[in-house]
Design a protein around this motif. Structure first.
Motif, short mmCIF file in Angstrom:
data_model
loop_
_atom_site.label_atom_id
_atom_site.label_comp_id
_atom_site.label_asym_id
_atom_site.label_seq_id
_atom_site.Cartn_x
_atom_site.Cartn_y
_atom_site.Cartn_z
N ASN A 177 25.28 4.50 65.36
CA ASN A 177 24.51 5.64 65.86
C ASN A 177 23.12 5.71 65.25
N PHE A 178 22.26 6.53 65.85
CA PHE A 178 20.90 6.68 65.36
C PHE A 178 20.84 7.43 64.03
N ASN A 179 21.82 8.32 63.78
CA ASN A 179 21.82 9.04 62.49
C ASN A 179 22.50 8.16 61.44
N ALA A 180 21.79 7.10 61.04
CA ALA A 180 22.39 6.05 60.22
C ALA A 180 22.50 6.41 58.75
N PHE A 181 21.74 7.41 58.29
CA PHE A 181 21.70 7.71 56.85
C PHE A 181 22.08 9.15 56.58
N ARG A 182 22.60 9.36 55.37
CA ARG A 182 22.99 10.70 54.97
C ARG A 182 22.75 10.88 53.47
N SER A 183 22.31 12.06 53.10
CA SER A 183 22.20 12.43 51.69
C SER A 183 23.26 13.50 51.44
N PHE A 184 24.41 13.08 50.91
CA PHE A 184 25.56 13.98 50.82
C PHE A 184 25.44 14.99 49.68
N ASN A 185 24.83 14.59 48.59
CA ASN A 185 24.83 15.44 47.40
C ASN A 185 23.50 16.12 47.11
N TYR A 186 22.55 15.98 48.05
CA TYR A 186 21.27 16.67 47.87
C TYR A 186 20.73 17.00 49.25
N PRO A 187 20.25 18.23 49.45
CA PRO A 187 19.79 18.61 50.80
C PRO A 187 18.57 17.81 51.25
N ALA A 188 18.35 17.79 52.55
CA ALA A 188 17.17 17.12 53.11
C ALA A 188 15.90 17.80 52.61
N LEU A 189 14.87 16.99 52.33
CA LEU A 189 13.59 17.52 51.86
C LEU A 189 12.78 18.10 53.02
N ALA A 190 13.10 17.65 54.23
CA ALA A 190 12.44 18.20 55.43
C ALA A 190 13.32 17.89 56.63
N ARG A 191 13.25 18.79 57.60
CA ARG A 191 13.93 18.57 58.88
C ARG A 191 12.87 18.61 59.97
N VAL A 192 13.04 17.73 60.94
CA VAL A 192 12.01 17.58 61.96
C VAL A 192 12.54 18.00 63.32
N GLY A 193 11.87 18.99 63.88
CA GLY A 193 12.15 19.41 65.25
C GLY A 193 10.81 19.53 65.95
N ILE A 194 10.53 20.67 66.54
CA ILE A 194 9.20 20.90 67.10
C ILE A 194 8.17 20.84 65.98
N HIS A 195 8.56 21.37 64.81
CA HIS A 195 7.70 21.31 63.64
C HIS A 195 8.42 20.53 62.54
N ILE A 196 7.65 20.08 61.55
CA ILE A 196 8.25 19.48 60.35
C ILE A 196 8.42 20.60 59.34
N LYS A 197 9.67 20.93 59.04
CA LYS A 197 9.95 22.03 58.12
C LYS A 197 10.31 21.47 56.74
N TYR A 198 9.33 21.55 55.84
CA TYR A 198 9.52 21.05 54.48
C TYR A 198 10.25 22.08 53.62
N GLU A 199 10.93 21.60 52.60
CA GLU A 199 11.62 22.46 51.63
C GLU A 199 10.98 22.25 50.26
N PRO A 200 9.86 22.95 49.97
CA PRO A 200 9.11 22.70 48.74
C PRO A 200 9.94 22.83 47.47
N SER A 201 10.92 23.72 47.46
CA SER A 201 11.72 23.93 46.25
C SER A 201 12.60 22.72 45.92
N LEU A 202 12.84 21.86 46.91
CA LEU A 202 13.71 20.69 46.70
C LEU A 202 12.93 19.43 46.34
N ILE A 203 11.60 19.47 46.52
CA ILE A 203 10.77 18.29 46.32
C ILE A 203 10.37 18.17 44.86
N LEU A 204 10.36 16.94 44.34
CA LEU A 204 10.02 16.73 42.93
C LEU A 204 8.63 17.26 42.61
N LYS A 205 8.51 17.92 41.49
CA LYS A 205 7.20 18.40 41.02
C LYS A 205 6.58 17.30 40.18
N ARG A 206 5.34 16.95 40.49
CA ARG A 206 4.67 15.85 39.79
C ARG A 206 3.45 16.36 39.04
#
Length: 350
Positions: A177-206
């Protein structure tokens, strides 16, 4: 030498894999990636007001042939071009993409720009390809910046089928299938639909002030040992006595459980006393090892086995290879395997 402009800039690196294969309309044969062909098959790229440059492996490699020397080559390319681009997109075969993403997350210390790996299940030239959407969105994410001009996702990620996932948390789960990858133990950093919805709290702080520190060294004297009911002592002993072996990823049952047979615990204890590092991860796709929870886990701890927490197999094995390549003491490696150095396990940094 690249010239910097006010336009967002992305370097596209093609290593090989299905996404870059173009079907010859006359012969039906699949031909390897060519950037001019790509622009022809994905004319939408011209609508980006971006500077997109490309680098391709020559010859391209099947991802089944991926190995540490190619990871080092990718790091070299990114390091050399680091100041000239806002982000990087790596086109990669899906089979070992999660290994490469995990390895790069450790090799690119202080990374402050997006490195997005993507690919496809169908060649980009076919009518129903998933490659076009994956590529277009990966490029957009690689160039995306916050209002302060800083990259939104300054880490190594995999983008596939509308999900942006931390690279060292991701596993290939589907060959069909097209959904070939999964991150089971950490939520997605962004989900893409009409817009790209980022999750800033989950993204590494540099820390943007720190320069990129590239690493190139690996030691591949590592093995993955998967337990199963009825596993024989001769097999376990043979694996643990492989000449030159330095570390083992032990895939146990449930939350880190293993047989309580006396010979099994003895083999592990003798191996750790010889200096072999044994890291316990679960065979389950989701969840973590909790070695203090059951008696069997406690016996493993007493034998010198360390917890891999909720690490993926890809992350555990590449992290061990990375740490072993850097002339660290056994104690240092064991400590680093139990702590998060690039967001790969759900443990706070020390």
């Amino acid at each position: 030498m690249y010239i910097t402009t006010e336009y967002p800039s992305v370097l596209l690196i093609y290593t090989g894999g299905t996404i870059g294969m173009i079907e010859n309309p006359e012969t039906g044969a699949l031909e390897n990636f060519n950037f001019d062909h790509l622009m022809k098959h994905v004319p939408e790229l011209k609508r980006f007001n971006y500077r997109i440059s490309s680098y391709q492996f020559d010859p391209p490699i099947d991802s089944s042939d991926m190995e540490p020397s190619y990871w080092a080559k990718l790091v070299k390319i990114i390091n050399y071009n680091y100041d000239y681009f806002d982000g990087f997109v790596i086109l990669h075969g899906t089979d070992t993409m999660a290994y490469t993403a995990s390895a790069l997350s450790f090799m690119l210390e202080n990374l402050n720009k997006p490195v997005i790996l993507t690919g496809s299940q169908l060649p980009i030239g076919t009518l129903r390809t998933d490659g076009k959407e994956n590529l277009i969105t990966a490029i957009e994410i690689a160039a995306a910046k916050n209002s302060d001009g800083m990259p939104i996702v300054p880490e190594v990620c995999i983008f596939f089928e509308n999900h942006l996932m931390r690279g060292n948390r991701t596993t290939k789960i589907n060959a069909e299938n097209f959904n070939a990858f999964r991150s089971f133990n950490y939520p997605a950093l962004a989900r893409v639909g009409i817009h790209i919805k980022y999750e800033p709290s989950l993204i590494l702080k540099r820390d943007a002030a720190l320069p990129l520190k590239p690493h190139y060294l690996f030691d591949a004297n590592v093995v993955i040992l998967t337990l199963f009911p009825g596993i024989q002592q001769s097999i376990v002993s043979a694996v643990l006595h492989v000449p030159g072996l330095k570390a083992v990823v032990l895939k146990t049952f449930g939350s880190g459980n293993a047989p309580q047979k006396e010979w099994f615990i003895r083999e592990l204890k003798e191996a750790t006393e010889r200096g072999i590092i044994i890291v316990n991860i679960t065979q389950c796709t989701s969840g973590a090892v909790e070695m203090e929870r059951y008696e069997t886990g406690i016996h493993l701890l007493e034998a010198g086995v360390i917890s891999g927490h909720d690490s993926t197999p890809e992350s555990a094995v590449t992290k061990l290879m990375f740490l072993l390549g850097h002339d660290l003491s056994n104690k240092e490696i064991r400590n680093k395997m139990k702590t998060s150095i690039a967001g790969e396990i759900s443990k706070s940094k020390h």
